[in-house]
Scaffold this active site. Sequence first.
Site, PDB file in Angstrom:
ATOM      1  CD  GLU A   1      -1.792  -2.495   1.417  1.00  0.00           C
ATOM      2  OE1 GLU A   1      -2.804  -3.112   0.955  1.00  0.00           O
ATOM      3  OE2 GLU A   1      -0.585  -2.805   1.847  1.00  0.00           O
TER       4      GLU A   1
ATOM      5  CG  HIS B   1     -11.310  -8.016   6.077  1.00  0.00           C
ATOM      6  ND1 HIS B   1     -10.694  -8.680   6.765  1.00  0.00           N
ATOM      7  CD2 HIS B   1     -10.666  -8.082   4.690  1.00  0.00           C
ATOM      8  CE1 HIS B   1      -9.500  -9.292   6.203  1.00  0.00           C
ATOM      9  NE2 HIS B   1      -9.650  -8.976   5.051  1.00  0.00           N
TER      10      HIS B   1
ATOM     11  CD  GLN C   1      -7.841  -6.968  -1.939  1.00  0.00           C
ATOM     12  OE1 GLN C   1      -7.293  -7.632  -0.984  1.00  0.00           O
ATOM     13  NE2 GLN C   1      -7.582  -7.360  -3.146  1.00  0.00           N
ATOM     14  CG  PHE C   2     -11.242  -5.079   2.627  1.00  0.00           C
ATOM     15  CD1 PHE C   2     -12.721  -5.376   2.737  1.00  0.00           C
ATOM     16  CD2 PHE C   2     -10.428  -6.049   1.915  1.00  0.00           C
ATOM     17  CE1 PHE C   2     -13.110  -6.456   2.224  1.00  0.00           C
ATOM     18  CE2 PHE C   2     -10.923  -7.151   1.575  1.00  0.00           C
ATOM     19  CZ  PHE C   2     -12.422  -7.483   1.655  1.00  0.00           C
ATOM     20  CB  ALA C   3     -11.291   1.339   4.746  1.00  0.00           C
ATOM     21  CG  ASP C   4     -10.343  -2.749   7.777  1.00  0.00           C
ATOM     22  OD1 ASP C   4     -10.781  -2.960   8.923  1.00  0.00           O
ATOM     23  OD2 ASP C   4     -10.954  -2.593   6.766  1.00  0.00           O
ATOM     24  CG  PHE C   5      -5.811  -3.936   3.915  1.00  0.00           C
ATOM     25  CD1 PHE C   5      -6.076  -4.757   5.096  1.00  0.00           C
ATOM     26  CD2 PHE C   5      -6.270  -4.687   2.652  1.00  0.00           C
ATOM     27  CE1 PHE C   5      -6.635  -5.889   5.179  1.00  0.00           C
ATOM     28  CE2 PHE C   5      -6.799  -6.212   2.702  1.00  0.00           C
ATOM     29  CZ  PHE C   5      -6.940  -6.528   4.080  1.00  0.00           C
TER      30      PHE C   5
END
Length: 666
Positions: free
Chosen positions: A405, A472, A427-431
């Site tokens: 990222e 996620h 891919q997911f905001a968490d990442f």
Amino acid sequence: MSNPTMKSINYDRASLSDETLIQLYYNMLRPRLIEEKMLILLRQGKISKWFSGIGQEAISVGLTMALDKEEYILPMHRNLGVFTTREIPLFRLFCQWQGKASGFTNGRDRSFHFGTQEYHIVGMISHLGPQLGVADGIALANLLKKNNKVTAVFTGEGGTSEGDFHEALNVASVWQLPVLFCIENNGYGLSTPTAEQYNCEHLADRGIGYGMESHIIDGNNITEVYTKVSELVEDIRQNPRPVLLEFKTFRMRGHEEASGTKYVPQELMDHWAAKDPLENYQEYLKTLGVLTEEKVQEFNDKIKAEINTALDQAYAEEKITPNLSTELNDVYKTFVYQEVNKNTKTKELRLIDAISEGLKQSMERHDDLVIMGQDIAEYGGVFKITDGFVEQFGKGRVRNTPICESAIVEAGMGLSIAGMKAIVEMQFADFVSSGFNPIVNYLAKSHYRWNQQADVVVRMPCGAGVAAGPFHSQTNEAWFTKTPGLKVVYPAFPADAKGLLITAINDPNPVLFFEHKALYRSIRQEVPSDYYTLPLGKASLLRKGNNITIITYGAGVHWALDVLENNADISADLIDLRSLQPMDKEAIINSVKKTNKAIILQEDSMFGGIASDLSAMLMEECFEYLDAPVKRVASLETPIPFDSQLEQQYLAKDRFLESLLELISY
């Protein structure tokens, strides 16, 4: 300057002309004399700090002379020779170091923490690693434009331990980007010797692991630096690829002057003092008959006079007078919103379809727009939002990325520096936590620091309600609303999502665009079929009432709508914020002044969230209008659990009605 212990460097002029040999010497002498003057000024308290590159001039000068002036260089704080060889006026450099307006950052940053498009230089930030990925982005732009240009980026051996280094090299190798990764291996990261920094003989050996060509160069030998880099650059322009260069050199002074060099063994200092790149080269040119002592004195006199004149000019310039509106207005690049009206033809779309359509129409509108993310190409992304994009726009503009990222956010910044637009999909905001540093320290601050726009949209699939667990399901918008320089958008409806996304892409500022996963396929709406825009910073008033104001966004909008649908006796203004930064404070305040009560609903946990700031603002702006305390409703102060029943307990949804009724009856 002569030293009988020299002859430590084996020069080879090869086919270099006398003029080139002299130019190499002059370009090394200039930063050396500037540095010697700066060290005097530092002791006099006339500059605040200095990072010395004495003994490393051959690297900066040789590489800069090997590149065309239109090719970007991303230097570090010991690369004064890059700036002087690119012929930046000394007056402007001195103003930069003194925090004067004629510098490059209007007193907002110091030393070499700046860039200049005029001279195609992009300076470092103190978090050293991000510039490596930024170089990838600039090189990617060059590759897509097919302009046969090379990008060069510097790091020290200490910086090679950062994750950004490995991510940037991997991306460059996978994408075969025309970039030179230049490691100045100067022996110490502050006081930590190389033996405690890495466990391999040569850092150049790391190129093997990335499938990347690499070379070791004597960083104190100006003819070797210049000829080898020139040969490589000529070849890379025709055969694009990344190359890793390790320049062996030494730092003869402290990390910065205050730290000194007491930790360095004296015999090591003596060894490298004998390899001084300027003094050795001067003697070499004398033996060739290319340089005379008279010419040396002439050059010294000329450069010293230039330094003194530029210093006098810099001293004479008035100190910056703080101007509040200027400071506040320069956080973001000015964006003149252009309204593109909705057409009357509509079709029913889910939120996910509206986002996809907004992306596609923006890609059609902007030929220089690139989308990057994991699995977004042939696979179409994990949510299939970019399904079919590769067939329409090609793999050059729809790019699968490795799992890195930070490097991809940085590459987006590099594309912007090179005049293009970028969309980065998390891919997911968490990442995004893995790409947090370049977002909050590079994208957010570049315009304020040196007037460089960060034309990057980071798409953030977020939110709970789908039993995806702690990694996620986060709605982490508050991480970014705290950071000046970022814009944050969070739509709740398909038509808003499309229009706001298109505007975010048009906006030259960095935008975090949140897309709630639980709404992707559950919310449908008639959406205009053509390209249209909606303004950032304008809330939507979904319901009108007199007794209370409900302020929310994202999934909270639909929770509130459900409550109002099932409780027709509640007379409420329902405000969908849509945009969190900028925020429509006027709409909020006007509504609360009318209803005299306010409740703020957010999916995020309570402490430090949007609701807290809104509550504080209302207490300050509307205190005399309030008939009750401002109420906040948020999710639990825990990570988001996986089990559906635990998740339901976690979310604020089921607690909202009770809190709303309690406030109404206050």
